[in-house]
Design an enzyme around this catalytic site. Sequence first.
Site, short mmCIF file in Angstrom:
data_model
loop_
_atom_site.label_atom_id
_atom_site.label_comp_id
_atom_site.label_asym_id
_atom_site.label_seq_id
_atom_site.Cartn_x
_atom_site.Cartn_y
_atom_site.Cartn_z
N ASP A 86 -4.30 5.50 6.29
CA ASP A 86 -4.70 6.93 6.86
C ASP A 86 -5.65 6.45 7.89
O ASP A 86 -5.29 6.07 9.28
CB ASP A 86 -5.37 7.71 5.70
CG ASP A 86 -5.61 8.92 6.07
OD1 ASP A 86 -6.14 9.08 7.26
OD2 ASP A 86 -5.50 10.09 5.39
N PHE A 99 -2.13 16.22 4.24
CA PHE A 99 -2.67 15.49 2.86
C PHE A 99 -1.32 15.70 2.23
O PHE A 99 -0.93 16.68 1.65
CB PHE A 99 -3.66 16.15 2.13
CG PHE A 99 -4.26 15.03 1.28
CD1 PHE A 99 -5.35 14.19 1.40
CD2 PHE A 99 -3.73 15.31 -0.03
CE1 PHE A 99 -5.84 13.27 0.76
CE2 PHE A 99 -4.45 14.34 -1.08
CZ PHE A 99 -5.25 13.46 -0.50
N GLU A 119 1.02 -1.10 0.10
CA GLU A 119 0.10 -0.08 0.11
C GLU A 119 0.71 1.17 -0.02
O GLU A 119 1.82 1.40 0.43
CB GLU A 119 -0.79 0.02 1.25
CG GLU A 119 -2.20 -0.49 0.86
CD GLU A 119 -3.06 0.79 0.56
OE1 GLU A 119 -2.55 1.62 -0.43
OE2 GLU A 119 -4.33 0.96 0.68
N ASP A 120 0.34 2.43 -0.40
CA ASP A 120 0.74 3.71 -0.36
C ASP A 120 0.85 4.14 1.12
O ASP A 120 1.80 4.65 1.59
CB ASP A 120 0.34 4.53 -1.30
CG ASP A 120 -0.97 4.74 -1.65
OD1 ASP A 120 -1.73 4.01 -0.54
OD2 ASP A 120 -1.54 5.58 -2.23
N ARG A 141 0.49 12.29 -9.12
CA ARG A 141 1.17 10.89 -9.05
C ARG A 141 2.60 11.02 -9.83
O ARG A 141 3.36 10.21 -9.65
CB ARG A 141 0.31 9.92 -9.81
CG ARG A 141 -0.73 9.63 -9.33
CD ARG A 141 -1.63 8.18 -9.55
NE ARG A 141 -3.04 8.33 -9.37
CZ ARG A 141 -3.48 7.86 -8.24
NH1 ARG A 141 -2.81 7.30 -7.37
NH2 ARG A 141 -4.87 7.67 -8.26
#
Length: 240
Positions: A156, A205, A152-153, A218
């Site tokens: 959160d 964020f 996963e990136d 991206r």
Amino acid sequence: MMAVEQDRRARNVRLASGDAFSRRDPFVIGDQLSFPLDMFSVPHHYKGDVKEIMIPHGLVIDRIQKLAKDIRHDYADTTIHLLCVLKGGSAYFQDLITALRRFHDHADHSYVPFTFDFIKVKSYKGVSSTGSVQITGGDLAALEGKNVLVVEDIIDTGLTMESLLPVLEARGANSVRVTSLLEKRTELSSGFRGHYVGFSIPDKFVVGYCLDFNEFFRDMDHICVISDRGIERFTEETRG
Ligand code: HPA
Ligand code: MG
């Protein structure tokens, strides 16, 4: 150990069933740490759209080398089935397998191969804490008996992983662990924590390195904090 910490670890072990592994700690990016934009090269088309650099690309890569080493060590003679969560996880996935391949290429002893697949995950936040999840792409039937490592990136709220892992386990995976490049320190966290996490980051964020805001950013190497102008510029118009 604090009660909250204990609770989180217990949850994690419960999620990865039969896997009494306690995770390795991430590198902590402090609340105040940032790298000035004018000291690094940022795409011209995003000038003004990001506030600061949180993690320069070089540091991301350096940390991934160590994550790959930890993973390779812990899985030793076990074939890992890497399950990359698109699209955000794809940059981390690519650099992770580059590092793993390097171990294999230059080792003077035999490693076991790794395999991989890609999925897209959409989570729906319902009233229950588990919510539900829609998985597209990937061969879920092929997970049976595999030692799955979800790539996963960012973790959160943790709700996506809380919903995804039981689905993977139900498909008969032998073990399910999670590696995430980032983990956000947020009040909204469900308490879920990955096994191999690159960086614990402040509640901001972030974009870049395949992390997006409405599909933009991206195409930027550094992990940056989006600016108000960036949010305004790339917010989709939601009329009607
Ligand atoms: N950036 C990009 N995508 C995300 C984030 C973030 O900070 N948190 C959850 N998804
Ligand atoms: Mg993601």
